[in-house]
Design a protein around this motif. Sequence first.
Motif, PDB file in Angstrom:
ATOM      1  N   GLU A 121       2.512   2.146  -3.491  1.00  0.00           N
ATOM      2  CA  GLU A 121       2.571   2.094  -4.410  1.00  0.00           C
ATOM      3  C   GLU A 121       2.099   3.388  -5.459  1.00  0.00           C
ATOM      4  O   GLU A 121       2.334   3.575  -5.919  1.00  0.00           O
ATOM      5  CB  GLU A 121       0.664   1.581  -4.279  1.00  0.00           C
ATOM      6  CG  GLU A 121      -0.110   1.027  -5.650  1.00  0.00           C
ATOM      7  CD  GLU A 121      -1.352   0.709  -5.212  1.00  0.00           C
ATOM      8  OE1 GLU A 121      -1.636   0.428  -4.280  1.00  0.00           O
ATOM      9  OE2 GLU A 121      -1.839   0.426  -6.725  1.00  0.00           O
ATOM     10  N   LYS A 122       2.503   4.325  -3.797  1.00  0.00           N
ATOM     11  CA  LYS A 122       2.320   5.560  -4.402  1.00  0.00           C
ATOM     12  C   LYS A 122       3.949   6.099  -5.019  1.00  0.00           C
ATOM     13  O   LYS A 122       4.184   7.269  -5.730  1.00  0.00           O
ATOM     14  CB  LYS A 122       2.229   6.561  -2.759  1.00  0.00           C
ATOM     15  CG  LYS A 122       0.971   6.179  -2.297  1.00  0.00           C
ATOM     16  CD  LYS A 122       0.850   7.977  -0.760  1.00  0.00           C
ATOM     17  CE  LYS A 122       0.064   6.792  -0.134  1.00  0.00           C
ATOM     18  NZ  LYS A 122       0.888   6.113   1.149  1.00  0.00           N
ATOM     19  N   ASN A 123       5.991   5.296  -4.326  1.00  0.00           N
ATOM     20  CA  ASN A 123       6.678   5.465  -5.452  1.00  0.00           C
ATOM     21  C   ASN A 123       6.673   5.019  -6.887  1.00  0.00           C
ATOM     22  O   ASN A 123       7.703   5.256  -7.293  1.00  0.00           O
ATOM     23  CB  ASN A 123       7.438   5.040  -4.940  1.00  0.00           C
ATOM     24  CG  ASN A 123       7.406   5.232  -3.105  1.00  0.00           C
ATOM     25  OD1 ASN A 123       6.905   6.127  -2.618  1.00  0.00           O
ATOM     26  ND2 ASN A 123       8.651   3.907  -2.070  1.00  0.00           N
ATOM     27  N   SER A 124       5.147   4.692  -7.174  1.00  0.00           N
ATOM     28  CA  SER A 124       5.641   3.945  -8.574  1.00  0.00           C
ATOM     29  C   SER A 124       5.616   5.119 -10.222  1.00  0.00           C
ATOM     30  O   SER A 124       4.953   6.495  -9.612  1.00  0.00           O
ATOM     31  CB  SER A 124       4.574   2.867  -9.462  1.00  0.00           C
ATOM     32  OG  SER A 124       3.335   3.654  -9.514  1.00  0.00           O
ATOM     33  N   GLU A 125       5.956   5.142 -10.930  1.00  0.00           N
ATOM     34  CA  GLU A 125       6.545   6.164 -12.020  1.00  0.00           C
ATOM     35  C   GLU A 125       5.683   5.379 -13.065  1.00  0.00           C
ATOM     36  O   GLU A 125       5.847   4.550 -13.849  1.00  0.00           O
ATOM     37  CB  GLU A 125       7.608   5.939 -12.077  1.00  0.00           C
ATOM     38  CG  GLU A 125       8.655   6.860 -13.666  1.00  0.00           C
ATOM     39  CD  GLU A 125       9.247   6.305 -14.237  1.00  0.00           C
ATOM     40  OE1 GLU A 125      10.217   6.367 -14.585  1.00  0.00           O
ATOM     41  OE2 GLU A 125      10.421   5.485 -12.931  1.00  0.00           O
ATOM     42  N   GLU A 160       0.883  -0.943   0.354  1.00  0.00           N
ATOM     43  CA  GLU A 160      -0.122  -0.027   0.043  1.00  0.00           C
ATOM     44  C   GLU A 160       0.931   1.458   0.254  1.00  0.00           C
ATOM     45  O   GLU A 160       0.558   2.470  -0.804  1.00  0.00           O
ATOM     46  CB  GLU A 160      -1.186  -0.142   1.470  1.00  0.00           C
ATOM     47  CG  GLU A 160      -2.613   0.593   0.822  1.00  0.00           C
ATOM     48  CD  GLU A 160      -3.244   0.902   2.300  1.00  0.00           C
ATOM     49  OE1 GLU A 160      -2.925   1.565   3.069  1.00  0.00           O
ATOM     50  OE2 GLU A 160      -3.420  -0.183   2.572  1.00  0.00           O
ATOM     51  N   LYS A 161       1.533   1.006   1.073  1.00  0.00           N
ATOM     52  CA  LYS A 161       3.018   2.669   1.071  1.00  0.00           C
ATOM     53  C   LYS A 161       3.939   2.171  -0.207  1.00  0.00           C
ATOM     54  O   LYS A 161       3.574   3.745  -0.621  1.00  0.00           O
ATOM     55  CB  LYS A 161       3.717   1.911   2.333  1.00  0.00           C
ATOM     56  CG  LYS A 161       3.903   3.768   3.307  1.00  0.00           C
ATOM     57  CD  LYS A 161       4.698   2.985   4.638  1.00  0.00           C
ATOM     58  CE  LYS A 161       6.207   3.410   3.851  1.00  0.00           C
ATOM     59  NZ  LYS A 161       7.168   2.706   5.517  1.00  0.00           N
ATOM     60  N   ASN A 177      -2.850  -3.886  -9.366  1.00  0.00           N
ATOM     61  CA  ASN A 177      -3.201  -2.321 -10.830  1.00  0.00           C
ATOM     62  C   ASN A 177      -2.663  -3.368 -11.692  1.00  0.00           C
ATOM     63  O   ASN A 177      -1.238  -3.965 -11.448  1.00  0.00           O
ATOM     64  CB  ASN A 177      -2.038  -1.710 -10.068  1.00  0.00           C
ATOM     65  CG  ASN A 177      -2.108   0.293 -11.454  1.00  0.00           C
ATOM     66  OD1 ASN A 177      -2.358  -0.936 -12.627  1.00  0.00           O
ATOM     67  ND2 ASN A 177      -0.946   1.119 -11.162  1.00  0.00           N
ATOM     68  N   GLN A 208       2.670   1.350 -15.241  1.00  0.00           N
ATOM     69  CA  GLN A 208       3.085   1.900 -13.624  1.00  0.00           C
ATOM     70  C   GLN A 208       4.656   1.343 -13.481  1.00  0.00           C
ATOM     71  O   GLN A 208       4.490  -0.111 -13.426  1.00  0.00           O
ATOM     72  CB  GLN A 208       2.102   1.846 -13.185  1.00  0.00           C
ATOM     73  CG  GLN A 208       1.612   2.748 -13.139  1.00  0.00           C
ATOM     74  CD  GLN A 208       1.572   3.766 -12.188  1.00  0.00           C
ATOM     75  OE1 GLN A 208       1.649   5.005 -13.144  1.00  0.00           O
ATOM     76  NE2 GLN A 208       2.012   4.226 -12.023  1.00  0.00           N
TER      77      GLN A 208
END
Length: 448
Positions: A329-333, A326-327, A364, A339
């Motif tokens: 996921e935000k770091n993906s580009e 969860e944490k 995702n 992604q």
Amino acid sequence: RRVAELHSKPQKKTEKKSKVPTHFDLSELPETELLFYKEPYKREFTADVLWKEGDYVVLDRTAFYPEGGGQPSDDGVLKSNGDKFEVLDVQKSGDVVLHKIDSENGVRTGEKVKGEINWEKRSAYMRHHTATHILLGALRSLLGDHVWQHGVQKGEESSRLDVSHHKRISEEKIQEIEKLANKIVFQDRKVNSLWMDRNEAEKKYGHSLYQGGVVPGRKIRIVDIEDWNAQACSGTHCTHNGEVGLIKIINRERIQDGVERLVFASGLPVLESLQEQEQRIKKSAETLRTSPDEIDKAVQKLFDQWKSAKKEVDNLRSRVADLKAEKLEKNSESFNNIQILAEKFEDGDSDELIQIGEILTNNNKNMVVILASGKTSANIIAMAGEKALEEGINCGEIASEAAKSIEGGGGGKPELGQGGGGNVEKLEEAIKMGVKICKKQASGDNNG
Ligand SMILES: [Zn+2]
């Protein structure tokens, strides 16, 4: 000599390799008088040296048992004029017994020698040999007359008896067989050994005489345990079977279709084994803070607790993986239609990395993850969601290329690649390489 050791260790090879050299001319020599048949408990004897060549010696009489019938030869010493020579091997050639001693310049033809048998070894063989006959009687009595001796090997610590039987012998049956065999032992039956005319013997005992194999000769030696079991046998036996002591089957296995192998021990070694086993159970009971009587329950309880604790650990691990995913996921580009998420962890094995990767690529479908970890050796995994795969992503190739940076190797399928290597310092570099390959694949630059 613990039972467990007897269980696991291969049977000591008792069959000796050396045989009588073939160039010996023994035709002029008289038949050796076999003292071990007339006086089975004779440990010492005197004899005349009739012949010698090299380290081989022939006596007019001997109490040394020559190898035969699944029983290894005796060892011991020959004494002559204050000198002592080890008897290394004893073999029979026709009617003549040859003793191989540890010196070529030992005894001389014509002199008198004294022989001493290694009695500890011999008496173990006598007990085991007698035990074999008792056990075979018990097997035939409880399983049926189709049970036939298939092979046998006597040892000092344990012996084995292979018997023909159409199915596996159950644990309960083994206990019954042990009980019956020991009952016969406690009755201290007489063991009669006598030479008989073959026809006469067959008439009296039937063909079950040859349970140990057909023996040659017009006269055959019959070993008859009173009202229990009679066999043609050339080995050495106790004269009363009470001497055998406790018989314990320590292992059983199927050695071929229709043949069961029983490994057993007898006498004091059985008691010693049981005492050692008892000590082990007591020690384990102490560790489990219970009594030896309750140890099976305590072990079951501990096992159940361990199982539920393991389940708990698995649950927590997957919860942790969820949280990490969860944490992360935000770091993906974003790159073209996919992604990309690349991350390095301080610890965690490849199973843990795959667990996190699974969550991310399931959540995702456009996601490609490249995860690495390592302290002493480096792991790297690459995983891709369904849609990312349609964009041409091949994780096996990503892992394989990335692993080169950490001086290792890797590979796998398009949806999951794994790699490893020894150079932990270069993990960041490996991840960068993985991302580069991934972008290349997503741009359609790869494979044309
Ligand atoms: Zn025998």
